[in-house]
Write a protein that holds these residues in place. Structure first.
Motif, mmCIF file in Angstrom:
data_model
loop_
_atom_site.group_PDB
_atom_site.id
_atom_site.type_symbol
_atom_site.label_atom_id
_atom_site.label_comp_id
_atom_site.label_asym_id
_atom_site.label_seq_id
_atom_site.Cartn_x
_atom_site.Cartn_y
_atom_site.Cartn_z
ATOM 1 N N ALA A 170 0.845 -1.195 0.000
ATOM 2 C CA ALA A 170 0.000 0.000 0.000
ATOM 3 C C ALA A 170 0.877 1.241 0.000
ATOM 4 C CB ALA A 170 -0.912 -0.010 1.221
ATOM 5 N N GLY A 171 0.269 2.375 -0.328
ATOM 6 C CA GLY A 171 0.989 3.638 -0.334
ATOM 7 C C GLY A 171 1.509 4.001 1.039
ATOM 8 N N GLY A 172 2.673 4.624 1.083
ATOM 9 C CA GLY A 172 3.237 5.089 2.343
ATOM 10 C C GLY A 172 3.773 4.005 3.230
ATOM 11 N N ARG A 173 4.013 2.814 2.691
ATOM 12 C CA ARG A 173 4.520 1.704 3.499
ATOM 13 C C ARG A 173 5.957 1.376 3.090
ATOM 14 N NH1 ARG A 173 0.534 3.060 5.616
ATOM 15 N NH2 ARG A 173 -1.248 1.795 6.297
ATOM 16 N N ILE A 174 6.726 0.892 4.043
ATOM 17 C CA ILE A 174 8.078 0.410 3.775
ATOM 18 C C ILE A 174 8.059 -1.103 3.870
ATOM 19 C CG2 ILE A 174 10.467 0.341 4.574
ATOM 20 C CD1 ILE A 174 10.200 3.217 5.434
ATOM 21 N N ILE A 175 8.353 -1.750 2.758
ATOM 22 C CA ILE A 175 8.371 -3.211 2.696
ATOM 23 C C ILE A 175 9.811 -3.643 2.442
ATOM 24 C CG2 ILE A 175 7.578 -5.268 1.463
ATOM 25 C CD1 ILE A 175 5.540 -2.108 1.261
ATOM 26 N N THR A 176 10.320 -4.503 3.293
ATOM 27 C CA THR A 176 11.712 -4.944 3.186
ATOM 28 C C THR A 176 11.755 -6.427 2.864
ATOM 29 O OG1 THR A 176 12.365 -3.279 4.819
ATOM 30 C CG2 THR A 176 13.939 -5.035 4.355
ATOM 31 N N GLU A 196 5.244 11.279 4.713
ATOM 32 C CA GLU A 196 4.809 12.614 4.321
ATOM 33 C C GLU A 196 4.393 12.702 2.858
ATOM 34 O OE1 GLU A 196 7.688 15.525 5.416
ATOM 35 O OE2 GLU A 196 7.660 14.973 7.549
ATOM 36 N N GLN A 197 4.984 11.868 2.004
ATOM 37 C CA GLN A 197 4.652 11.937 0.585
ATOM 38 C C GLN A 197 3.897 10.704 0.100
ATOM 39 O OE1 GLN A 197 7.880 13.233 -1.954
ATOM 40 N NE2 GLN A 197 8.817 14.424 -0.309
ATOM 41 N N GLY A 198 3.688 9.743 0.977
ATOM 42 C CA GLY A 198 2.920 8.563 0.606
ATOM 43 C C GLY A 198 3.628 7.622 -0.344
ATOM 44 N N ILE A 199 4.961 7.731 -0.456
ATOM 45 C CA ILE A 199 5.716 6.865 -1.366
ATOM 46 C C ILE A 199 5.815 5.463 -0.772
ATOM 47 C CG2 ILE A 199 7.992 6.445 -2.393
ATOM 48 C CD1 ILE A 199 8.337 9.465 -2.596
ATOM 49 N N THR A 200 5.591 4.466 -1.601
ATOM 50 C CA THR A 200 5.815 3.078 -1.195
ATOM 51 C C THR A 200 7.281 2.746 -1.418
ATOM 52 O OG1 THR A 200 3.574 2.435 -1.815
ATOM 53 C CG2 THR A 200 5.200 0.677 -1.638
ATOM 54 N N VAL A 201 7.947 2.287 -0.379
ATOM 55 C CA VAL A 201 9.362 1.927 -0.452
ATOM 56 C C VAL A 201 9.472 0.412 -0.383
ATOM 57 C CG1 VAL A 201 11.623 2.107 0.656
ATOM 58 C CG2 VAL A 201 10.085 4.092 0.616
ATOM 59 N N LEU A 202 10.063 -0.174 -1.425
ATOM 60 C CA LEU A 202 10.316 -1.617 -1.461
ATOM 61 C C LEU A 202 11.819 -1.793 -1.595
ATOM 62 C CD1 LEU A 202 9.178 -4.546 -1.659
ATOM 63 C CD2 LEU A 202 9.219 -4.263 -4.139
ATOM 64 N N VAL A 242 6.220 4.555 -6.225
ATOM 65 C CA VAL A 242 6.968 3.424 -5.676
ATOM 66 C C VAL A 242 8.450 3.690 -5.869
ATOM 67 C CG1 VAL A 242 7.446 0.949 -5.827
ATOM 68 C CG2 VAL A 242 5.117 1.800 -6.219
ATOM 69 N N MET A 243 9.222 3.464 -4.810
ATOM 70 C CA MET A 243 10.670 3.564 -4.898
ATOM 71 C C MET A 243 11.258 2.197 -4.566
ATOM 72 S SD MET A 243 13.282 6.151 -2.899
ATOM 73 C CE MET A 243 12.468 7.593 -3.585
ATOM 74 N N ILE A 244 12.093 1.687 -5.457
ATOM 75 C CA ILE A 244 12.690 0.367 -5.278
ATOM 76 C C ILE A 244 14.190 0.536 -5.057
ATOM 77 C CG2 ILE A 244 13.227 -1.820 -6.430
ATOM 78 C CD1 ILE A 244 10.487 -1.798 -7.625
ATOM 79 N N LEU A 245 14.684 -0.060 -3.978
ATOM 80 C CA LEU A 245 16.089 0.103 -3.608
ATOM 81 C C LEU A 245 16.704 -1.259 -3.297
ATOM 82 C CD1 LEU A 245 14.205 2.347 -1.730
ATOM 83 C CD2 LEU A 245 16.429 3.466 -1.851
ATOM 84 N N ASP A 246 17.852 -1.502 -3.883
ATOM 85 C CA ASP A 246 18.589 -2.743 -3.637
ATOM 86 C C ASP A 246 19.763 -2.428 -2.722
ATOM 87 O OD1 ASP A 246 19.429 -5.358 -3.743
ATOM 88 O OD2 ASP A 246 20.401 -5.162 -5.690
ATOM 89 N N GLU A 247 19.689 -2.879 -1.481
ATOM 90 C CA GLU A 247 20.730 -2.644 -0.482
ATOM 91 C C GLU A 247 21.134 -1.160 -0.432
ATOM 92 O OE1 GLU A 247 21.618 -4.762 1.706
ATOM 93 O OE2 GLU A 247 20.614 -6.490 0.822
ATOM 94 N N PRO A 248 20.221 -0.269 -0.098
ATOM 95 C CA PRO A 248 20.536 1.165 -0.122
ATOM 96 C C PRO A 248 21.543 1.602 0.939
ATOM 97 C CG PRO A 248 18.406 0.795 0.899
ATOM 98 C CD PRO A 248 18.837 -0.523 0.321
#
Length: 381
Positions: free
Chosen positions: A37-43, A198-204, A170-176
């Protein structure tokens, strides 16, 4: 505005259905079903070679899926035009880039090109977005420096700024956190949390730092043996048995995982305890670790199972004498501790002999008294 953002955050932004990823015709991960969902950090966590990076490369369309599909903002990701994907998804991967004669600001500005049209001319608004992203990750002073001349940690922040100014869903990061020192790791995670909230970005993202994944994530996906083996909140995922199974930790070989601290401890020393440690409230932890570094086998007690000392003592001590939380030390535990203590050559007490013993652990004083009666040296630390 806040209610509107909250409503947007509740919407599903990314969803995988029966996704299969791999190379050629050989699948690495199969039957993948997850959503964000929006605004969530999924690792995503898991052992080396489990397929974490392969999954991310498929999500960013570097690899063709072997089956299934992914929906990005309710559209089939693999059928979307490149420019639409670039506006909805930004990427920070671990591959090092070495662009010649480009400044850090030039690199960040690439994040605006999905919005510039065919000519690629940056507008005043684009430049404001670039400056805003650089301020957010605190790299304004790097704007005119060549990207090849800054440190690896600074490069990582530049790439994050580039991803931010894309204004993605959505922002996707590999080992940031790769190449970052402790301070910058914490700052990076703080920035990602701020973007999510604050911006509702989904971080995966993928992480190897389990302690930080436990603290920052809203949900955690664990991959191993060709698929998702479990998924849930940090409280559901970061339990000792699951982490030790996920990473094939065998205490006798390498050590154990402590969910209370989100940390790893090396395997206990073998042998008969030579030192008995009386501690509590976290005061014994430095001593346990020092004894381990010195190669000394030790015992500890009497410790409540709810005490801060207990997880580390249980991981490193050859023997731990325990009592139940919020209960006085029982006489039976004292007797058990004395049987072990009488065969030790030293007792170390990390509690103040004058005021370090409360009503619940008062009986531990007898351990010191008996050690002195047996002429066993007692050392206070």
């Amino acid at each position: 505005m806040r209610n509107s953002l909250h409503a947007e955050q509740e919407k599903e932004v990314l969803r995988a259905e029966d996704l299969r990823v791999g190379y050629g015709r050989r699948p690495v991960l199969e039957n993948l079903d997850f959503s964000a969902a929006g605004g969530r950090i999924i690792t995503i966590i898991g052992p080396n070679g489990a397929g974490k990076s392969t999954l991310l490369k498929t999500l960013i369309r570097q690899l063709e899926p072997l089956g299934g599909t992914v929906f990005l903002k309710e559209q089939n990701l693999f059928e979307m035009p490149e420019q639409e994907v670039a506006k909805a998804m930004s990427i920070v991967m671990t591959e090092r880039v070495h662009p010649a004669l480009l400044t850090c600001e030039d690199i960040v500005s690439f994040g605006r090109y999905p919005y510039t049209g065919r000519m690629g001319v940056l507008s005043g608004q684009d430049r404001e977005k670039i400056a805003e992203a650089m301020r957010l990750v605190e790299i304004e002073d790097l704007a005119e420096r060549y990207f090849t001349e800054v440190s690896d940690g600074q490069k990582q922040r530049v790439m994050l700024a580039r991803a931010i100014c894309q204004e993605p869903a959505v922002m996707i990061l590999d080992e940031p956190l790769s190449y970052l020192d402790i301070r910058y790791k914490l700052e990076m995670l703080g920035i990602l949390k701020k973007l999510a909230m604050e911006q509702g970005i989904t971080v995966l993202m993928t992480l190897h730092e389990l302690d930080l994944a436990q603290k920052i994530s809203d949900r955690v996906i664990c991959v191993k043996d060709g698929g998702i083996v479990f998924e849930g909140t940090p409280d559901e995922v970061f339990v000792r048995e699951r982490m030790e199974w996920l990473y094939d930790l065998k205490e006798e070989d390498c050590g154990s995982y402590l969910p209370a601290f989100g940390s790893l401890e090396l395997s206990r020393r073998a042998g008969t305890p030579a030192v008995f440690v009386i501690g509590g409230a976290g005061s014994g932890i430095p001593v346990y670790r020092q004894l381990w570094r010195d190669g000394i086998c030790f015992a500890a007690g009497v410790i409540s199972r709810g005490d801060l000392d207990y997880p580390v003592a249980e991981a490193l001590a050859q023997t731990v004498v325990v009592s139940e939380p919020f209960e006085p030390v029982p006489e039976s535990a004292v007797k058990e501790a004395l049987q072990i203590l009488q065969n030790c050559r030293t007792v170390i007490c990390t509690l103040d002999p004058g005021c370090g013993f409360g009503s619940l652990n008062a009986r531990n004083r007898r351990l010191i008294e008996q050690a002195e009666a047996w002429n066993i040296p007692v050392e206070y630390r």
